[in-house]
Motif scaffolding. Structure first.
Motif, PDB file in Angstrom:
ATOM      1  N   GLU A  17       0.837  -1.203   0.000  1.00  0.00           N
ATOM      2  CA  GLU A  17       0.000   0.000   0.000  1.00  0.00           C
ATOM      3  C   GLU A  17       0.872   1.254   0.000  1.00  0.00           C
ATOM      4  O   GLU A  17       0.563   2.233  -0.695  1.00  0.00           O
ATOM      5  N   GLU A  18       1.970   1.230   0.750  1.00  0.00           N
ATOM      6  CA  GLU A  18       2.891   2.367   0.735  1.00  0.00           C
ATOM      7  C   GLU A  18       3.494   2.553  -0.654  1.00  0.00           C
ATOM      8  O   GLU A  18       3.659   3.684  -1.125  1.00  0.00           O
ATOM      9  N   PHE A  19       3.792   1.451  -1.326  1.00  0.00           N
ATOM     10  CA  PHE A  19       4.284   1.521  -2.707  1.00  0.00           C
ATOM     11  C   PHE A  19       3.239   2.170  -3.610  1.00  0.00           C
ATOM     12  O   PHE A  19       3.558   3.059  -4.412  1.00  0.00           O
ATOM     13  N   GLN A  20       1.992   1.752  -3.472  1.00  0.00           N
ATOM     14  CA  GLN A  20       0.916   2.323  -4.297  1.00  0.00           C
ATOM     15  C   GLN A  20       0.742   3.809  -4.022  1.00  0.00           C
ATOM     16  O   GLN A  20       0.530   4.610  -4.947  1.00  0.00           O
ATOM     17  N   GLN A  21       0.830   4.198  -2.747  1.00  0.00           N
ATOM     18  CA  GLN A  21       0.678   5.610  -2.395  1.00  0.00           C
ATOM     19  C   GLN A  21       1.785   6.452  -3.025  1.00  0.00           C
ATOM     20  O   GLN A  21       1.520   7.528  -3.550  1.00  0.00           O
ATOM     21  N   TRP A  29      11.658   6.423  -1.688  1.00  0.00           N
ATOM     22  CA  TRP A  29      11.653   5.146  -2.399  1.00  0.00           C
ATOM     23  C   TRP A  29      12.547   4.113  -1.719  1.00  0.00           C
ATOM     24  O   TRP A  29      12.253   2.917  -1.732  1.00  0.00           O
ATOM     25  N   THR A  30      13.639   4.551  -1.103  1.00  0.00           N
ATOM     26  CA  THR A  30      14.504   3.620  -0.379  1.00  0.00           C
ATOM     27  C   THR A  30      13.777   3.056   0.835  1.00  0.00           C
ATOM     28  O   THR A  30      13.892   1.867   1.147  1.00  0.00           O
ATOM     29  N   TYR A  31      13.010   3.891   1.515  1.00  0.00           N
ATOM     30  CA  TYR A  31      12.228   3.438   2.666  1.00  0.00           C
ATOM     31  C   TYR A  31      11.243   2.345   2.242  1.00  0.00           C
ATOM     32  O   TYR A  31      11.144   1.303   2.893  1.00  0.00           O
ATOM     33  N   VAL A  32      10.529   2.581   1.145  1.00  0.00           N
ATOM     34  CA  VAL A  32       9.562   1.584   0.674  1.00  0.00           C
ATOM     35  C   VAL A  32      10.281   0.309   0.242  1.00  0.00           C
ATOM     36  O   VAL A  32       9.813  -0.801   0.518  1.00  0.00           O
ATOM     37  N   MET A  33      11.434   0.445  -0.400  1.00  0.00           N
ATOM     38  CA  MET A  33      12.208  -0.731  -0.822  1.00  0.00           C
ATOM     39  C   MET A  33      12.590  -1.573   0.390  1.00  0.00           C
ATOM     40  O   MET A  33      12.439  -2.806   0.363  1.00  0.00           O
ATOM     41  N   VAL A  49       7.043  -6.725   9.183  1.00  0.00           N
ATOM     42  CA  VAL A  49       6.520  -5.371   9.014  1.00  0.00           C
ATOM     43  C   VAL A  49       6.401  -4.731  10.392  1.00  0.00           C
ATOM     44  O   VAL A  49       5.730  -5.277  11.273  1.00  0.00           O
ATOM     45  N   ASP A  50       7.056  -3.597  10.572  1.00  0.00           N
ATOM     46  CA  ASP A  50       6.871  -2.805  11.784  1.00  0.00           C
ATOM     47  C   ASP A  50       5.686  -1.887  11.547  1.00  0.00           C
ATOM     48  O   ASP A  50       5.582  -1.253  10.491  1.00  0.00           O
ATOM     49  N   TYR A  51       4.796  -1.796  12.527  1.00  0.00           N
ATOM     50  CA  TYR A  51       3.608  -0.968  12.345  1.00  0.00           C
ATOM     51  C   TYR A  51       3.151  -0.408  13.681  1.00  0.00           C
ATOM     52  O   TYR A  51       3.580  -0.850  14.746  1.00  0.00           O
ATOM     53  N   GLU A  52       2.293   0.579  13.615  1.00  0.00           N
ATOM     54  CA  GLU A  52       1.696   1.210  14.786  1.00  0.00           C
ATOM     55  C   GLU A  52       0.196   0.958  14.744  1.00  0.00           C
ATOM     56  O   GLU A  52      -0.437   1.206  13.726  1.00  0.00           O
ATOM     57  N   LEU A  63       8.964  -9.378  -5.564  1.00  0.00           N
ATOM     58  CA  LEU A  63       8.765  -9.103  -6.992  1.00  0.00           C
ATOM     59  C   LEU A  63       8.562  -7.609  -7.248  1.00  0.00           C
ATOM     60  O   LEU A  63       9.141  -7.042  -8.182  1.00  0.00           O
ATOM     61  N   VAL A  64       7.751  -6.971  -6.422  1.00  0.00           N
ATOM     62  CA  VAL A  64       7.511  -5.530  -6.590  1.00  0.00           C
ATOM     63  C   VAL A  64       8.808  -4.754  -6.355  1.00  0.00           C
ATOM     64  O   VAL A  64       9.137  -3.832  -7.103  1.00  0.00           O
ATOM     65  N   ALA A  65       9.565  -5.142  -5.323  1.00  0.00           N
ATOM     66  CA  ALA A  65      10.816  -4.448  -5.019  1.00  0.00           C
ATOM     67  C   ALA A  65      11.802  -4.569  -6.173  1.00  0.00           C
ATOM     68  O   ALA A  65      12.437  -3.589  -6.568  1.00  0.00           O
ATOM     69  N   ARG A  66      11.928  -5.765  -6.718  1.00  0.00           N
ATOM     70  CA  ARG A  66      12.904  -5.986  -7.789  1.00  0.00           C
ATOM     71  C   ARG A  66      12.493  -5.386  -9.125  1.00  0.00           C
ATOM     72  O   ARG A  66      13.319  -4.842  -9.850  1.00  0.00           O
ATOM     73  N   HIS A  67      11.219  -5.501  -9.473  1.00  0.00           N
ATOM     74  CA  HIS A  67      10.794  -5.125 -10.821  1.00  0.00           C
ATOM     75  C   HIS A  67      10.128  -3.759 -10.917  1.00  0.00           C
ATOM     76  O   HIS A  67       9.944  -3.239 -12.027  1.00  0.00           O
ATOM     77  N   GLU A  68       9.738  -3.188  -9.791  1.00  0.00           N
ATOM     78  CA  GLU A  68       9.112  -1.867  -9.818  1.00  0.00           C
ATOM     79  C   GLU A  68       9.989  -0.811  -9.147  1.00  0.00           C
ATOM     80  O   GLU A  68      10.253   0.233  -9.731  1.00  0.00           O
ATOM     81  N   VAL A  69      10.438  -1.094  -7.918  1.00  0.00           N
ATOM     82  CA  VAL A  69      11.153  -0.072  -7.149  1.00  0.00           C
ATOM     83  C   VAL A  69      12.616   0.034  -7.568  1.00  0.00           C
ATOM     84  O   VAL A  69      13.151   1.141  -7.667  1.00  0.00           O
ATOM     85  N   ARG A  70      13.266  -1.077  -7.833  1.00  0.00           N
ATOM     86  CA  ARG A  70      14.687  -1.017  -8.224  1.00  0.00           C
ATOM     87  C   ARG A  70      14.912  -0.158  -9.468  1.00  0.00           C
ATOM     88  O   ARG A  70      15.844   0.658  -9.493  1.00  0.00           O
ATOM     89  N   PRO A  71      14.096  -0.275 -10.540  1.00  0.00           N
ATOM     90  CA  PRO A  71      14.291   0.621 -11.694  1.00  0.00           C
ATOM     91  C   PRO A  71      14.078   2.106 -11.342  1.00  0.00           C
ATOM     92  O   PRO A  71      14.760   2.979 -11.873  1.00  0.00           O
ATOM     93  N   ILE A  72      13.151   2.375 -10.426  1.00  0.00           N
ATOM     94  CA  ILE A  72      12.921   3.755  -9.997  1.00  0.00           C
ATOM     95  C   ILE A  72      14.166   4.287  -9.297  1.00  0.00           C
ATOM     96  O   ILE A  72      14.614   5.406  -9.569  1.00  0.00           O
ATOM     97  N   LEU A  73      14.735   3.480  -8.402  1.00  0.00           N
ATOM     98  CA  LEU A  73      15.954   3.901  -7.705  1.00  0.00           C
ATOM     99  C   LEU A  73      17.115   4.067  -8.691  1.00  0.00           C
ATOM    100  O   LEU A  73      17.956   4.952  -8.510  1.00  0.00           O
ATOM    101  N   GLY A  74      17.146   3.248  -9.734  1.00  0.00           N
ATOM    102  CA  GLY A  74      18.165   3.399 -10.770  1.00  0.00           C
ATOM    103  C   GLY A  74      18.036   4.730 -11.500  1.00  0.00           C
ATOM    104  O   GLY A  74      19.032   5.416 -11.751  1.00  0.00           O
ATOM    105  N   ARG A  75      16.788   5.104 -11.850  1.00  0.00           N
ATOM    106  CA  ARG A  75      16.562   6.385 -12.520  1.00  0.00           C
ATOM    107  C   ARG A  75      16.972   7.549 -11.616  1.00  0.00           C
ATOM    108  O   ARG A  75      17.582   8.514 -12.065  1.00  0.00           O
TER     109      ARG A  75
END
Length: 164
Positions: A17-21, A93-97, A105-108, A130-142
């Protein structure tokens, strides 16, 4: 059929959900698409702050007598804002990764004083990976390439300002 898992983590604190946000937010979505959109957004922020930087640089007696150095100094100092924007995006983006790659998952539940940890089931870990590798990693690369470009422009402009 996927197994139903009872998850105590509030929906807005779940890594997916944090990724989607972040993906749908105005600011953090800049690097989600293609690189020209990120570059355009950063160029607009640079152009918006450039007049202010030129005005501040024009207050220098040495630069006032040397217009080419004045323009280069203003342009280089205006790169600070895009670099700060890139760093803020990198941190988000690093936090979400890290949350996606974590096995728990740490939560309140209701506030800062009742932090809990929940172990992700295997199916959730696989999906998050899968989301971390294929969605977030390219974003961090950019973002990394954009930060390197901004830093190179700053160094090149500073050396040009010295050479003039």
């Amino acid at each position: 059929m996927a197994e139903a898992v009872s998850c105590p983590v509030p929906p807005e604190q779940r890594p997916l959900e944090e990724f989607q946000q972040l993906s749908t937010s105005w600011f953090f979505s800049w690097p989600v698409g293609d690189e020209p959109f990120l570059a355009k957004s950063l160029a607009i922020s640079w152009i918006m702050v450039l007049p202010v930087c030129l005005l501040v640089a024009s207050g220098s007696w040495a630069l006032k007598q040397d217009p080419p150095r004045l323009v280069v100094a203003g342009a280089v100092s205006a790169l600070v804002l895009p670099l700060f924007l890139l760093m803020r995006q990198w941190l988000g983006w690093t936090y979400v990764m890290k949350r996606l790659l974590s096995e728990s998952v740490d939560y309140e539940e209701s506030g800062w004083y009742d932090g809990q940890t929940w172990e992700k089931p295997l199916s959730w870990r696989e999906q998050d990976l899968l989301v971390a590798r294929h969605e977030v990693r390219p974003i961090l690369g950019r973002l990394g390439r954009a930060m390197a470009t901004a830093a190179a422009l700053m160094l090149g402009g500073a050396s040009l300002c010295q050479a003039l």
